[in-house]
Design an enzyme around this catalytic site. Structure first.
Site, PDB file in Angstrom:
ATOM      1  N   HIS A 195       6.794   0.506  12.313  1.00  0.00           N
ATOM      2  CA  HIS A 195       5.867  -0.558  12.707  1.00  0.00           C
ATOM      3  C   HIS A 195       5.906  -0.799  14.210  1.00  0.00           C
ATOM      4  O   HIS A 195       6.950  -0.649  14.854  1.00  0.00           O
ATOM      5  CB  HIS A 195       6.204  -1.846  11.959  1.00  0.00           C
ATOM      6  CG  HIS A 195       6.177  -1.696  10.472  1.00  0.00           C
ATOM      7  ND1 HIS A 195       5.032  -1.869   9.732  1.00  0.00           N
ATOM      8  CD2 HIS A 195       7.145  -1.342   9.593  1.00  0.00           C
ATOM      9  CE1 HIS A 195       5.295  -1.637   8.452  1.00  0.00           C
ATOM     10  NE2 HIS A 195       6.579  -1.318   8.344  1.00  0.00           N
ATOM     11  N   ASP A 230      10.601  -6.138 -12.801  1.00  0.00           N
ATOM     12  CA  ASP A 230      10.517  -4.757 -12.306  1.00  0.00           C
ATOM     13  C   ASP A 230       9.710  -4.674 -11.018  1.00  0.00           C
ATOM     14  O   ASP A 230      10.108  -4.012 -10.067  1.00  0.00           O
ATOM     15  CB  ASP A 230       9.875  -3.857 -13.363  1.00  0.00           C
ATOM     16  CG  ASP A 230      10.681  -3.856 -14.658  1.00  0.00           C
ATOM     17  OD1 ASP A 230      11.908  -3.749 -14.589  1.00  0.00           O
ATOM     18  OD2 ASP A 230      10.073  -4.001 -15.738  1.00  0.00           O
ATOM     19  N   SER A 282       9.152   8.714   0.276  1.00  0.00           N
ATOM     20  CA  SER A 282       7.860   9.036   0.903  1.00  0.00           C
ATOM     21  C   SER A 282       8.018   9.424   2.370  1.00  0.00           C
ATOM     22  O   SER A 282       7.025   9.686   3.034  1.00  0.00           O
ATOM     23  CB  SER A 282       6.938   7.811   0.809  1.00  0.00           C
ATOM     24  OG  SER A 282       7.566   6.699   1.426  1.00  0.00           O
ATOM     25  N   ASP A 308      -0.843  -5.540  11.964  1.00  0.00           N
ATOM     26  CA  ASP A 308       0.485  -5.424  11.357  1.00  0.00           C
ATOM     27  C   ASP A 308       1.492  -6.266  12.152  1.00  0.00           C
ATOM     28  O   ASP A 308       1.697  -6.037  13.338  1.00  0.00           O
ATOM     29  CB  ASP A 308       0.856  -3.936  11.382  1.00  0.00           C
ATOM     30  CG  ASP A 308       2.257  -3.626  10.873  1.00  0.00           C
ATOM     31  OD1 ASP A 308       2.948  -4.538  10.395  1.00  0.00           O
ATOM     32  OD2 ASP A 308       2.647  -2.438  10.956  1.00  0.00           O
TER      33      ASP A 308
END
Length: 561
Positions: free
Chosen positions: A379, A61, A244, A206
Site C-alpha cells: 500500500h 469463518d 496470492s 487507499d
C-alpha cells in the site's frame, strides 16, 4: 470536512443527475471491501471481499459485506468490478452470485482466474466474464469505465475511472508506487494525470498506509535478505507467505535456482494459486526447481525449500500444523530456517508469535519482519498519496480501505495539498455527488454478515456475545421441579457447572436460597415458568458474582409436575 454521524437518517431519493456512493464494507476496517455506485436508477459494484474473524468472534469463518440495502435491487446491477485478486476484494463474490447468478464480472486476467477457482469450490457456474487490462474502456448502462494499471502486492491490479453524467470518479483500489517492481508494471501516473486534466470529481483512495511517512520500500529491497537466508542456511528452508503473493514466490524460486535447491508448495491455496499464476505467465518457474512435496523428501535437507501458507498464524494452516508437529509429512528439525515473508495483519500478532515460538522450540531459526527486511507493504505510504493528490487534483476526496485512524490520516494529506472537500464516511454512510460537490446524504443499515459453517447471516452479535461468555466464563445449569398443585419445590435444584473452576458441590449453600426465592415468587402469584426461571437466574447470578467474581451463562429450567 464532514464526519459520519451515528444519528444519520435514511437518505432521501437520489436527485436526478446525481451520483450516489454507498460503501457496504471496507471503511473503518481492513477487509470486506465493497462499494455501490448508483446513477440514473442503475447500480455498479466495485469489489466484493471478505474480512477474516478475530479472537472475539468465536466460531466465525468469514465476515461478508452487508448488501441488504440493495438486496431488492440486485437486478439493477450492471456489473461487479474487481480491482485485484486478494480475498478482501473478491472473497465474498460467490455469496453474492448465490443471490444473482448472472451478474457480469469485470476484472483482469489473473483476478478472474483466481475467482474462477473459488467459484468451482462453491460449485457455482461460471458467470459472464469481461477480462480487461489497463487502457481498456467498457460501458455498462450509464457507467463508462476506464482501467488504469496500479502496482500492488499481487500482479494485475487495476484502478478504475467511472464516468457518469454526474462527473468522474477515480477509485484506486489497493495500490502503491513501487518504481522498480519485479514485473516491470508500475502505477500509471501518466494516466492519473490525464484523468486529472479531464477532471476527477471524486477520488476514492487507499488509506491503509496513510499514517506511514515517506515511501513504501521497493519489493527488490527484499531480494538480498532472501539471498542471505539461502546462503547461510545449512538445512531445509521453509518460506511462509500469502498464497496470492506471486512476487514473493518468484523471489524464492529465483533464489532456490541460484543456490541449487528445489522447491515444493505446501497448502492447498498455495498450490492452486501458483498453478494459476504459472499457467497465465505471471510466475516464471526456473527449469528443474519445482517438485512435488513427496519427492522433496528424497533430497538432502540442504537442497530442500518449502513454500507454505500460514504467515498469519491461522490455526489450520500448513505452517501452524508444522509448528505443532502434526503436519502429515513436514517435520521441523533442529537447524531448519523458517522465513515469514509477510506483514503482521493487526489482530493476528498473538497467533503469529505463537507459531514463531512453536517453531523455535523445535530448534528452527525464524526470520521474520521483527528481525529482518522480509516484507514490504502493498500500500502507498503518505509520500505516495501526496504525489497522487497533486497529480490528480480531485475536487472531492473519499478515503477508503482502512480503519478510521488511517482514513483520517489520509484526509489530512488530501487537505494539506489544498483539497477542501474531504468526506469521511463509514460502512453504510451514503455520499452523494451533486453539481460537483460530495456530501453525506444519510445512512443505510450496514452491519457484519457472519458466515458460520454453511449458515450465512444467521449468527448475530448477541450470539457472539453468548459464545464469548461461554468461552470465558463457562455456564451453569439449574433444574428445579415445582409441584403444580401445592406450588412447592418438589425436586432440586440440581446444579451443574461447565467451563469454569466451580464444581457441583460448590453450589450446596445456594440451593436453599433458590428454594426460598421460588416459594416467595409463587406465593406472590408468579406461577409462570418463564418468570420462575428469571427468579432462579437472578438469585444464582448474584451469588456467583459476589462469591466467585464470575459472570457465567446461566441456564435455568423450571419443570412443572
Amino acid at each position: 470536512m464532514s464526519h459520519p454521524h451515528p444519528e444519520l437518517s435514511a437518505p432521501e431519493p437520489l436527485p436526478e443527475g446525481a451520483l450516489r456512493v454507498t460503501p457496504l464494507g471496507g471503511l473503518g476496517e481492513v477487509g470486506r471491501n465493497m462499494t455501490a455506485f448508483e446513477y440514473d436508477g442503475r447500480l455498479l459494484l466495485v469489489d466484493c471481499g471478505v474480512l477474516f474473524p478475530e479472537d472475539h468472534q468465536p466460531g466465525i469463518d468469514l465476515i461478508l459485506p452487508d448488501w441488504s440495502s440493495i438486496r431488492d435491487r440486485l437486478d439493477q446491477i450492471e456489473a461487479l468490478v474487481l480491482t485485484h485478486g486478494h480475498e478482501d476484494h473478491i472473497g465474498a463474490t460467490p455469496y453474492l452470485l448465490r443471490e444473482r447468478g448472472d451478474l457480469p464480472l469485470v476484472g483482469s486476467k489473473l483476478t478472474l482466474a483466481l475467482l474462477d477457482s473459488k467459484l468451482r469450490e462453491h460449485r457455482l457456474k461460471e458467470t459472464v466474464h469481461h477480462v480487461v487490462k489497463e487502457g481498456d474502456r467498457l460501458t455498462f448502462g450509464p457507467f463508462e469505465l476506464e482501467f488504469v494499471a496500479v502496482n500492488h502486492s499481487i500482479p494485475d491490479a487495476l484502478a478504475v475511472a467511472i464516468r457518469t453524467g454526474a462527473g468522474m470518479v477515480l477509485h484506486t483500489g489497493d495500490f502503491k508506487m513501487d518504481q522498480l517492481p519485479l514485473d516491470g508494471r508500475i502505477t500509471d501516473l501518466r494516466a492519473f494525470a490525464r484523468l486529472g486534466e479531464e477532471g476527477v470529481d471524486l477520488f476514492l483512495t487507499d488509506s491503509t498506509n496513510a499514517e506511514t511517512p515517506g515511501f513504501t520500500p521497493a519489493e527488490k529491497k527484499i531480494t538480498p535478505v532472501i539471498d542471505q537466508v539461502f546462503r547461510e542456511s545449512q538445512q531445509r528452508i521453509i518460506v511462509a507467505c500469502f498464497a496470492s503473493h506471486v512476487h514473493r514466490v518468484q523471489q524464492v524460486l529465483d533464489a532456490a535456482y541460484e543456490h541449487e535447491r528445489q522447491v515444493a508448495y505446501v497448502g492447498r491455496s498455495m498450490v492452486r494459486n501458483m498453478g494459476i499464476a504459472r499457467d497465465l505467465g505471471y510466475l516464471k518457474v526456473p527449469p528443474g526447481v519445482l517438485v512435488d512435496t513427496k519427492d522433496l523428501a528424497d533430497l538432502p535437507p540442504e537442497r530442500q525449500v518449502l513454500i507454505s501458507t500460514g504467515s498469519q498464524g491461522e490455526p489450520m494452516s500448513a505452517l501452524s500444523r508444522i509448528a505443532q508437529r502434526n503436519h502429515n509429512f513436514v517435520h521441523i528439525e533442529e537447524g531448519d530456517t523458517v522465513l515469514l515473508a509477510s506483514s503482521l495483519i493487526p489482530g493476528n500478532e498473538n497467533a503469529v508469535y505463537r507459531v514463531i515460538n512453536g517453531l523455535a522450540r523445535w530448534g528452527a531459526k525464524v526470520v521474520h519482519k521483527g528481525n529482518a527486511l522480509v516484507h514490504v507493504s502493498g500500500h502507498a505510504s503518505a509520500g505516495e498519496l501526496l504525489y497522487c493528490y497533486n497529480i490528480v487534483k480531485p475536487r472531492n476526496v473519499l478515503p477508503v480501505h482502512g480503519e478510521i485512524r488511517h482514513m483520517l490520516a489520509n484526509a489530512d494529506l488530501a487537505r494539506a495539498t489544498g483539497i477542501e472537500n474531504v468526506v469521511i464516511a463509514e460502512d453504510g454512510v451514503v455520499v452523494d455527488l451533486i453539481d460537483g460537490v460530495a456530501r453525506v446524504a444519510g445512512k443505510v443499515d450496514c452491519g457484519y454478515v457472519f458466515v458460520d459453517g454453511s449458515s450465512v447471516g444467521d449468527v448475530t452479535e448477541s450470539d457472539l456475545k453468548d459464545r464469548r461468555i461461554l468461552g470465558e466464563e463457562g455456564f451453569i445449569s439449574v433444574i428445579v421441579v415445582v409441584d403444580s398443585v401445592s406450588g412447592k419445590v418438589a425436586a432440586g435444584p440440581e446444579i451443574h457447572a461447565r467451563g469454569n473452576a466451580l464444581d457441583d458441590a460448590t453450589f450446596d449453600e445456594i440451593k436453599q436460597p433458590i428454594i426460598d426465592a421460588l416459594d416467595r415468587a409463587i406465593a406472590e402469584g408468579n406461577t409462570d415458568a418463564h418468570q420462575l426461571q428469571q427468579t432462579v437466574r437472578r438469585v444464582i447470578g448474584r451469588w456467583v458474582s459476589n462469591t466467585h467474581r464470575r459472570r457465567p451463562m446461566i441456564i435455568p429450567v423450571v419443570i412443572e409436575a
